[in-house]
Write a protein that holds these residues in place. Structure first.
Motif, PDB file in Angstrom:
ATOM      1  N   ASN A  39      17.093  17.153   3.836  1.00  0.00           N
ATOM      2  CA  ASN A  39      15.713  16.953   4.276  1.00  0.00           C
ATOM      3  C   ASN A  39      15.107  15.837   3.404  1.00  0.00           C
ATOM      4  OD1 ASN A  39      13.287  17.313   5.589  1.00  0.00           O
ATOM      5  ND2 ASN A  39      12.656  19.023   4.279  1.00  0.00           N
ATOM      6  N   PRO A  40      15.500  14.574   3.645  1.00  0.00           N
ATOM      7  CA  PRO A  40      15.153  13.483   2.727  1.00  0.00           C
ATOM      8  C   PRO A  40      13.737  12.939   2.926  1.00  0.00           C
ATOM      9  CG  PRO A  40      16.397  12.619   4.561  1.00  0.00           C
ATOM     10  CD  PRO A  40      16.348  14.115   4.748  1.00  0.00           C
ATOM     11  N   ASP A  41      13.273  12.278   1.860  1.00  0.00           N
ATOM     12  CA  ASP A  41      12.001  11.541   1.927  1.00  0.00           C
ATOM     13  C   ASP A  41      12.224  10.167   2.562  1.00  0.00           C
ATOM     14  OD1 ASP A  41      10.714  13.607   0.456  1.00  0.00           O
ATOM     15  OD2 ASP A  41      11.360  12.685  -1.427  1.00  0.00           O
TER      16      ASP A  41
ATOM     17  N   GLY B 242       0.796  -1.224   0.000  1.00  0.00           N
ATOM     18  CA  GLY B 242       0.000   0.000   0.000  1.00  0.00           C
ATOM     19  C   GLY B 242       0.826   1.270   0.000  1.00  0.00           C
ATOM     20  N   THR B 243       2.128   1.149   0.092  1.00  0.00           N
ATOM     21  CA  THR B 243       2.999   2.324   0.086  1.00  0.00           C
ATOM     22  C   THR B 243       3.095   2.879  -1.330  1.00  0.00           C
ATOM     23  OG1 THR B 243       4.309   1.420   1.896  1.00  0.00           O
ATOM     24  CG2 THR B 243       5.327   3.165   0.584  1.00  0.00           C
ATOM     25  N   ASP B 244       2.947   4.196  -1.470  1.00  0.00           N
ATOM     26  CA  ASP B 244       3.131   4.856  -2.763  1.00  0.00           C
ATOM     27  C   ASP B 244       4.611   5.229  -2.881  1.00  0.00           C
ATOM     28  OD1 ASP B 244       3.089   6.326  -5.100  1.00  0.00           O
ATOM     29  OD2 ASP B 244       1.998   8.034  -4.228  1.00  0.00           O
ATOM     30  N   PHE B 245       5.364   4.363  -3.525  1.00  0.00           N
ATOM     31  CA  PHE B 245       6.806   4.575  -3.627  1.00  0.00           C
ATOM     32  C   PHE B 245       7.160   5.732  -4.561  1.00  0.00           C
ATOM     33  CE2 PHE B 245       6.475   0.247  -2.035  1.00  0.00           C
ATOM     34  CZ  PHE B 245       7.396   0.279  -1.017  1.00  0.00           C
TER      35      PHE B 245
ATOM     36  N   ALA C 224      18.802  10.182   2.295  1.00  0.00           N
ATOM     37  CA  ALA C 224      20.002  10.418   3.106  1.00  0.00           C
ATOM     38  C   ALA C 224      20.262   9.107   3.836  1.00  0.00           C
ATOM     39  CB  ALA C 224      19.789  11.557   4.093  1.00  0.00           C
ATOM     40  N   TYR C 225      21.432   8.992   4.422  1.00  0.00           N
ATOM     41  CA  TYR C 225      21.765   7.773   5.160  1.00  0.00           C
ATOM     42  C   TYR C 225      21.323   7.873   6.608  1.00  0.00           C
ATOM     43  CZ  TYR C 225      24.244   6.225   1.103  1.00  0.00           C
ATOM     44  OH  TYR C 225      24.528   5.828  -0.177  1.00  0.00           O
ATOM     45  N   PHE C 226      20.833   6.771   7.129  1.00  0.00           N
ATOM     46  CA  PHE C 226      20.483   6.659   8.540  1.00  0.00           C
ATOM     47  C   PHE C 226      21.793   6.379   9.265  1.00  0.00           C
ATOM     48  CE2 PHE C 226      18.707   3.978  12.097  1.00  0.00           C
ATOM     49  CZ  PHE C 226      18.116   5.034  12.772  1.00  0.00           C
ATOM     50  N   LYS C 227      22.385   7.424   9.808  1.00  0.00           N
ATOM     51  CA  LYS C 227      23.738   7.356  10.356  1.00  0.00           C
ATOM     52  C   LYS C 227      23.914   6.238  11.379  1.00  0.00           C
ATOM     53  CE  LYS C 227      27.354  10.227  12.436  1.00  0.00           C
ATOM     54  NZ  LYS C 227      28.294   9.172  12.316  1.00  0.00           N
ATOM     55  N   LYS C 228      22.960   6.098  12.277  1.00  0.00           N
ATOM     56  CA  LYS C 228      23.084   5.075  13.311  1.00  0.00           C
ATOM     57  C   LYS C 228      23.170   3.676  12.683  1.00  0.00           C
ATOM     58  CE  LYS C 228      20.986   3.254  17.479  1.00  0.00           C
ATOM     59  NZ  LYS C 228      19.751   2.954  18.146  1.00  0.00           N
ATOM     60  N   GLY C 229      22.341   3.406  11.687  1.00  0.00           N
ATOM     61  CA  GLY C 229      22.364   2.104  11.019  1.00  0.00           C
ATOM     62  C   GLY C 229      23.672   1.850  10.297  1.00  0.00           C
ATOM     63  N   VAL C 230      24.163   2.854   9.600  1.00  0.00           N
ATOM     64  CA  VAL C 230      25.428   2.710   8.872  1.00  0.00           C
ATOM     65  C   VAL C 230      26.584   2.532   9.846  1.00  0.00           C
ATOM     66  CG1 VAL C 230      27.042   3.870   7.317  1.00  0.00           C
ATOM     67  CG2 VAL C 230      24.584   3.967   6.848  1.00  0.00           C
ATOM     68  N   ASP C 231      26.585   3.309  10.918  1.00  0.00           N
ATOM     69  CA  ASP C 231      27.672   3.212  11.905  1.00  0.00           C
ATOM     70  C   ASP C 231      27.713   1.848  12.589  1.00  0.00           C
ATOM     71  OD1 ASP C 231      28.445   5.789  11.337  1.00  0.00           O
ATOM     72  OD2 ASP C 231      27.524   6.677  13.126  1.00  0.00           O
ATOM     73  N   GLU C 232      26.552   1.223  12.773  1.00  0.00           N
ATOM     74  CA  GLU C 232      26.504  -0.064  13.480  1.00  0.00           C
ATOM     75  C   GLU C 232      26.810  -1.271  12.591  1.00  0.00           C
ATOM     76  OE1 GLU C 232      22.758  -0.276  15.506  1.00  0.00           O
ATOM     77  OE2 GLU C 232      23.308   1.316  16.915  1.00  0.00           O
TER      78      GLU C 232
ATOM     79  N   ASP D 239      10.848   5.449   5.805  1.00  0.00           N
ATOM     80  CA  ASP D 239      10.145   6.703   5.562  1.00  0.00           C
ATOM     81  C   ASP D 239      10.673   7.714   6.585  1.00  0.00           C
ATOM     82  OD1 ASP D 239       7.929   8.726   6.240  1.00  0.00           O
ATOM     83  OD2 ASP D 239       7.167   7.784   4.399  1.00  0.00           O
ATOM     84  N   ALA D 240      11.262   8.807   6.106  1.00  0.00           N
ATOM     85  CA  ALA D 240      11.913   9.772   7.001  1.00  0.00           C
ATOM     86  C   ALA D 240      10.916  10.484   7.908  1.00  0.00           C
ATOM     87  CB  ALA D 240      12.692  10.792   6.181  1.00  0.00           C
TER      88      ALA D 240
END
Length: 179
Positions: A76-78, A29-32, A39-47, A135-136
């Motif tokens: 200011n990413p989507d 149901g998500t409208d992609f 942008a990168y999710f810094k915490k996820g990339v760092d871990e 989704d940001a």
């Protein structure tokens, strides 16, 4: 019948040549189409538990593929992009044995077992790369792509394999609607 056999043979040959196995999951149901920036999710990339060199390879490959899909990096990413990596050992066991038919002395034929038993074991370390799109605004996971492939050792091979894995994973994004 002949065409069916050829089609089946071609399919098996193509699947056998595939070096990256991929899958995806997403929120139905998500409208992609609403997502244009990332942008990168810094915490996820760092871990991510990989070397800084491998992280850079993955992020460069993601930048390239996201750009090819019309996405731009933004303050200011989507969507936020996160990665997770893992390794696993793949074990393939091949049992080599078979039956044979042959001609003997004086026209007597024989049908029997061709031996000996040969069991070959092949162990390969595979890397697993997860690419998550979040989704940001809502901070909810909307899409996840997973790729699995054997790891390479030289820096050049690592760049090539990383680019291949990211490309194959992101080829699934955005998901195609079911008909």
């Amino acid at each position: 019948m002949k065409n069916t056999f050829l089609l089946l043979f071609a399919f098996v040959a193509l699947v056998g040549c595939q070096t990256v196995r991929v899958s995806q999951d997403y929120t139905i149901g998500t409208d992609f189409n609403q997502y244009k920036t990332y942008a990168y999710f810094k915490k996820g990339v760092d871990e991510a538990k990989i070397s800084e060199l491998d992280k850079k390879r993955i992020l460069r490959a993601i930048d390239s593929e996201m750009g090819a899909r019309g996405f731009t990096k933004s303050e200011n990413p989507d969507v936020l992009v996160s990665i997770f990596t893992d390794t696993k050992e793949r074990v393939d066991v091949y049992n080599n044995f078979g039956w044979g038919f042959g001609w003997g002395w004086g026209g007597w034929g024989g049908f029997g077992f061709n031996g000996p038993f040969n069991n070959n074991v092949n162990r390969t370390t595979e890397g697993v790369l997860y690419i998550d799109l979040i989704d940001a605004k809502d901070k909810e996971l909307i899409w996840q792509g997973v790729g699995t492939a054997s790891l390479k050792s030289s820096p050049e091979e690592k760049v090539e394999r990383t680019n291949e894995m990211v490309r194959e994973i992101l080829m699934q994004f955005p998901p195609k609607p079911k008909r």
